[in-house]
Design a protein around this motif. Structure first.
Motif, PDB file in Angstrom:
ATOM      1  N   GLN A  92       1.085  -0.945  -0.052  1.00  0.00           N
ATOM      2  CA  GLN A  92      -0.092  -0.218   0.056  1.00  0.00           C
ATOM      3  C   GLN A  92       1.287   0.974  -0.418  1.00  0.00           C
ATOM      4  O   GLN A  92       1.192   1.348   1.139  1.00  0.00           O
ATOM      5  CB  GLN A  92      -0.992   0.241   1.462  1.00  0.00           C
TER       6      GLN A  92
ATOM      7  N   ARG B  26       3.300   5.790  -5.115  1.00  0.00           N
ATOM      8  CA  ARG B  26       3.700   4.959  -5.916  1.00  0.00           C
ATOM      9  C   ARG B  26       4.585   4.485  -6.847  1.00  0.00           C
ATOM     10  O   ARG B  26       5.084   3.833  -7.347  1.00  0.00           O
ATOM     11  CB  ARG B  26       1.956   5.262  -7.004  1.00  0.00           C
TER      12      ARG B  26
ATOM     13  N   ASP C 196      -7.450   0.647  -5.683  1.00  0.00           N
ATOM     14  CA  ASP C 196      -7.796   1.486  -4.377  1.00  0.00           C
ATOM     15  C   ASP C 196      -6.303   1.838  -4.581  1.00  0.00           C
ATOM     16  O   ASP C 196      -5.843   2.550  -3.391  1.00  0.00           O
ATOM     17  CB  ASP C 196      -7.914   0.710  -3.695  1.00  0.00           C
TER      18      ASP C 196
ATOM     19  N   ARG D 245      -3.495   0.318  -4.413  1.00  0.00           N
ATOM     20  CA  ARG D 245      -2.887  -1.286  -3.831  1.00  0.00           C
ATOM     21  C   ARG D 245      -1.918  -1.760  -5.188  1.00  0.00           C
ATOM     22  O   ARG D 245      -2.779  -2.732  -5.813  1.00  0.00           O
ATOM     23  CB  ARG D 245      -3.397  -2.000  -2.738  1.00  0.00           C
TER      24      ARG D 245
END
Length: 107
Positions: free
Chosen positions: A14, A20, A50, A52
């Motif tokens: 996550q 990211r 989402d 992940r």
């Protein structure tokens, strides 16, 4: 599960908001190294809606998976992920239960 049984793994990353790219860069560096490890049959990432990042792994034996977990590529990945994750990586070991078609019914 004995040490000679195949094993699958799901690892869930996550990323922190705005991190990211750093998480993907760390995985991009580690994945080719892991692909060369003994027993690695599959080591691939996917992304959930989402945000992940989900790693799907397949290892020939538990011993080879354990060696992977103690190896340098994982240590380097863990260090590269430091400060970029909202939660610890969730790692789930799975016992394959093939059903149906030999290819489509197994991972």
């Amino acid at each position: 599960m004995t040490t000679t049984d195949a094993v699958n793994v799901v690892a869930i990353f996550q990323p922190l908001d705005g991190h990211r790219a750093e998480v993907l860069a760390a995985l991009d560096t580690a994945i080719p190294l892991v692909h060369d490890e003994p027993g690695c049959e599959l080591y691939a990432i996917t992304e959930a809606d989402d945000g992940r990042i989900v790693m799907i792994e397949k290892w020939t034996t538990v011993e080879q998976l354990d060696a992977h977990g103690a190896g340098q590529p994982v240590a380097t990945l863990v260090a590269a992920l430091d400060g970029h994750l909202a939660a610890p990586v969730e790692v789930i070991r799975l016992t394959p239960l093939p059903v149906g078609d030999a290819v489509k019914g197994s991972l």
